[in-house]
Design an enzyme around this catalytic site. Structure first.
Site, mmCIF file in Angstrom:
data_model
loop_
_atom_site.group_PDB
_atom_site.id
_atom_site.type_symbol
_atom_site.label_atom_id
_atom_site.label_comp_id
_atom_site.label_asym_id
_atom_site.label_seq_id
_atom_site.Cartn_x
_atom_site.Cartn_y
_atom_site.Cartn_z
ATOM 1 N NE ARG A 14 -1.115 2.488 2.932
ATOM 2 C CZ ARG A 14 -0.585 3.603 3.400
ATOM 3 N NH1 ARG A 14 -0.538 4.706 2.662
ATOM 4 N NH2 ARG A 14 -0.038 3.629 4.610
ATOM 5 C CG ASP A 15 3.043 4.482 2.978
ATOM 6 O OD1 ASP A 15 2.873 5.345 2.093
ATOM 7 O OD2 ASP A 15 3.378 4.766 4.140
ATOM 8 C CG HIS A 203 3.562 4.846 9.176
ATOM 9 N ND1 HIS A 203 2.986 3.798 8.482
ATOM 10 C CD2 HIS A 203 3.867 5.776 8.230
ATOM 11 C CE1 HIS A 203 2.939 4.088 7.192
ATOM 12 N NE2 HIS A 203 3.464 5.285 7.010
ATOM 13 C CG HIS A 205 7.530 7.659 5.376
ATOM 14 N ND1 HIS A 205 7.314 7.217 4.087
ATOM 15 C CD2 HIS A 205 6.354 7.505 6.020
ATOM 16 C CE1 HIS A 205 6.056 6.824 3.958
ATOM 17 N NE2 HIS A 205 5.438 6.988 5.120
ATOM 18 C CB CYS A 236 11.558 5.768 -6.645
ATOM 19 S SG CYS A 236 12.331 5.803 -8.264
ATOM 20 C CG ASN A 245 6.598 3.157 4.530
ATOM 21 O OD1 ASN A 245 6.256 3.095 3.359
ATOM 22 N ND2 ASN A 245 5.846 3.676 5.471
HETATM 23 P P1 HMG Z 1 -13.302 14.407 -2.575
HETATM 24 O O1 HMG Z 1 -13.007 14.787 -3.966
HETATM 25 O O2 HMG Z 1 -13.497 15.485 -1.554
HETATM 26 O O3 HMG Z 1 -14.537 13.401 -2.536
HETATM 27 O O4 HMG Z 1 -12.129 13.443 -2.094
HETATM 28 P P2 HMG Z 1 -16.075 13.713 -2.479
HETATM 29 O O5 HMG Z 1 -16.601 13.097 -1.231
HETATM 30 O O6 HMG Z 1 -16.333 15.170 -2.728
HETATM 31 O O7 HMG Z 1 -16.603 12.885 -3.745
HETATM 32 C C1 HMG Z 1 -16.238 13.273 -5.070
HETATM 33 C C2 HMG Z 1 -16.383 12.083 -6.001
HETATM 34 O O8 HMG Z 1 -15.434 11.079 -5.647
HETATM 35 C C3 HMG Z 1 -17.730 11.379 -5.949
HETATM 36 O O9 HMG Z 1 -18.002 10.905 -7.277
HETATM 37 C C4 HMG Z 1 -17.500 10.220 -5.061
HETATM 38 O O10 HMG Z 1 -18.348 9.122 -5.296
HETATM 39 C C5 HMG Z 1 -16.080 9.848 -5.416
HETATM 40 P P3 HMG Z 1 -19.074 11.650 -8.225
HETATM 41 O O11 HMG Z 1 -20.336 11.585 -7.434
HETATM 42 O O12 HMG Z 1 -18.541 13.035 -8.379
HETATM 43 O O13 HMG Z 1 -19.028 10.812 -9.448
HETATM 44 N N1 HMG Z 1 -15.430 9.187 -4.288
HETATM 45 C C6 HMG Z 1 -14.854 7.982 -4.305
HETATM 46 N N2 HMG Z 1 -14.672 7.081 -5.285
HETATM 47 C C7 HMG Z 1 -14.062 5.937 -4.943
HETATM 48 N N3 HMG Z 1 -13.640 5.648 -3.714
HETATM 49 C C8 HMG Z 1 -13.789 6.519 -2.707
HETATM 50 C C9 HMG Z 1 -14.415 7.742 -3.007
HETATM 51 N N4 HMG Z 1 -14.726 8.811 -2.245
HETATM 52 C C10 HMG Z 1 -15.334 9.681 -3.031
HETATM 53 N N5 HMG Z 1 -13.367 6.222 -1.476
HETATM 54 C C11 HMG Z 1 -11.245 11.682 -0.720
HETATM 55 C C12 HMG Z 1 -12.086 12.944 -0.766
HETATM 56 C C13 HMG Z 1 -10.991 11.346 0.735
HETATM 57 C C14 HMG Z 1 -12.013 10.560 -1.384
HETATM 58 C C15 HMG Z 1 -9.922 11.936 -1.483
HETATM 59 O O14 HMG Z 1 -9.312 13.051 -0.940
HETATM 60 C C16 HMG Z 1 -8.991 10.762 -1.424
HETATM 61 O O15 HMG Z 1 -9.220 9.727 -2.055
HETATM 62 N N6 HMG Z 1 -7.885 10.889 -0.680
HETATM 63 C C17 HMG Z 1 -6.953 9.786 -0.482
HETATM 64 C C18 HMG Z 1 -5.547 10.262 -0.482
HETATM 65 C C19 HMG Z 1 -4.636 9.108 -0.173
HETATM 66 O O16 HMG Z 1 -4.924 7.954 -0.411
HETATM 67 N N7 HMG Z 1 -3.428 9.432 0.357
HETATM 68 C C20 HMG Z 1 -2.442 8.449 0.672
HETATM 69 C C21 HMG Z 1 -2.766 7.646 1.896
HETATM 70 S S1 HMG Z 1 -2.355 8.520 3.393
HETATM 71 C C22 HMG Z 1 -0.676 8.154 3.674
HETATM 72 O O17 HMG Z 1 -0.022 7.628 2.815
HETATM 73 C C23 HMG Z 1 -0.093 8.451 5.030
HETATM 74 C C24 HMG Z 1 0.152 7.190 5.848
HETATM 75 O O18 HMG Z 1 1.054 6.313 5.178
HETATM 76 C C25 HMG Z 1 0.731 7.557 7.219
HETATM 77 C C26 HMG Z 1 1.926 8.527 7.102
HETATM 78 O O19 HMG Z 1 2.942 8.191 6.452
HETATM 79 O O20 HMG Z 1 1.795 9.611 7.708
HETATM 80 C C27 HMG Z 1 -1.164 6.431 6.103
HETATM 81 MG MG MG Z 2 3.215 6.511 5.177
#
Ligand code: HMG
Ligand code: MG
Length: 295
Positions: A14-15, A203, A205, A236, A245
């Site tokens: 995932r990450d 967690h 990095h 990378c 990580n």
């Molecule tokens: P948004 O654009 O505000 O979503 O994104 P919305 O609620 O306004 O919806 C807009 C459209 O997106 C809608 O479709 C929804 O159905 C669709 P429409 O009606 O316009 O056709 N939609 C989705 N489709 C599929 N799956 C979903 C989904 N949600 C809405 N789940 C949202 C808000 C949270 C979805 C967006 O910002 C997002 O996907 N963010 C994810 C970012 C991400 O994955 N970042 C990496 C992970 S975090 C990380 O790596 C840190 C960590 O490792 C710890 C660390 O290192 O600190 C964990």
């Molecule tokens: Mg992370």
């Protein structure tokens, strides 16, 4: 005192893969997960049910879960930010999810398109419904040790955000050093800001090369779950912005030296990371993988 046993929460699929420039094919991801389970890892964070436009590397999450052969004794958590993501996860029989919040306003907006307060409102129904369905829910908290836009992040701010996530009913809180700026004394201070260390994971990095030292500080403070990514995926060497990580192999090497149990077969894991490096067409950034493969 150090723990007798550590649980490794493997986040490479995932990450790691979300931060690789190369988009890895579905069959390769499935093979990667099979091999990681074969190496003895029992928690494999498989993918994310996020918006595919935000993380194109994981746009195949639904197909992946549909085809994933689950191994008994292994859990396959997935990231879920909102109810739409939970619907997708439930439809595929997922049993373990992780929400992911931010300790800072700026990163909440950049990562979740929500304000700091709005993120909690987004997570609340996810956690409530997931727990009603019998799922295990973990919480991540990003930017616990510094934020690239806001700079220093006060310990009390991290503790407040973390408590809000735990109070929703999450079984564990993973303290994220998203940009790898933490140092061991800071880690100890953040861990000690929480009442119940048994609910914490770390967690790290490895951007500034501190991930292992920080891990040791966390273990000494009583943490027993550590996130890491096989081969240090995500780091990378040709993409300036991306740093991976803590590498699982580097973690395992240190745990072995300390006599701490973890259940992982290091040779099998190194073979897996060397294979994945081939798929990505570049060497693994893990020091231990390099040392053991003569690379
Ligand atoms: P948004 O654009 O505000 O979503 O994104 P919305 O609620 O306004 O919806 C807009 C459209 O997106 C809608 O479709 C929804 O159905 C669709 P429409 O009606 O316009 O056709 N939609 C989705 N489709 C599929 N799956 C979903 C989904 N949600 C809405 N789940 C949202 C808000 C949270 C979805 C967006 O910002 C997002 O996907 N963010 C994810 C970012 C991400 O994955 N970042 C990496 C992970 S975090 C990380 O790596 C840190 C960590 O490792 C710890 C660390 O290192 O600190 C964990
Ligand atoms: Mg992370």
């Amino acid at each position: 005192d150090l723990p007798e046993r550590v649980t490794i929460w493997e986040v490479g699929p995932r990450d790691g893969l979300q931060n690789e420039q190369t988009v890895v094919g579905l069959e390769t991801k499935l093979e990667f997960l099979r091999r990681l389970a074969g190496a003895g890892l029992t928690t494999l964070e498989a993918t994310s049910f996020v918006h595919p436009k935000w993380v194109p590397q994981l746009a195949d999450a639904d197909d992946l879960l549909a085809k994933l052969g689950r191994r008994p004794g292994v859990k396959y958590p997935v990231l879920v930010p909102n109810e739409r993501g939970l619907d997708r996860a439930l439809a595929l029989g997922v049993e373990s999810i992780a929400i992911f919040g931010s300790a800072t306003e700026t990163f909440a907006r950049k990562n979740l398109n929500r304000s700091y307060d709005e993120q909690f409102a987004m997570f609340e129904p996810v956690v409530r419904r997931a727990r009603h369905e019998g799922l295990e829910v973990r919480a991540y908290l990003s930017m616990c040790f510094g934020d690239p836009w806001e700079g220093a992040v006060p310990v009390e701010q991290v503790a407040n955000a973390g408590r809000r996530l735990l109070d929703m009913g999450c079984f564990q809180l993973s303290l994220g050093d998203t940009i790898g700026v933490a140092t061991p004394g800071h880690v100890e201070a953040v861990v000690r800001a929480f009442d119940d260390v048994t609910k914490l994971a770390v967690h790290f990095h490895d951007t500034y090369g501190q991930a292992l030292s920080n891990t040791l500080a966390a273990l000494k403070a009583g943490v027993t779950t550590v996130d890491s990514s096989a081969g240090g995926l995500g780091g990378c060497p040709y993409a300036k912005a991306a740093t991976g990580n803590l590498a699982t192999e580097d973690l395992v090497w240190m745990l072995d030296g300390l006599g701490i149990e973890h259940g992982v077969d290091l040779d099998a894991l190194v073979r897996t990371s060397a294979w994945m490096a081939q798929q990505l067409g570049r060497p693994s950034p893990s020091r231990v993988v390099k040392a053991l493969t003569g690379g």
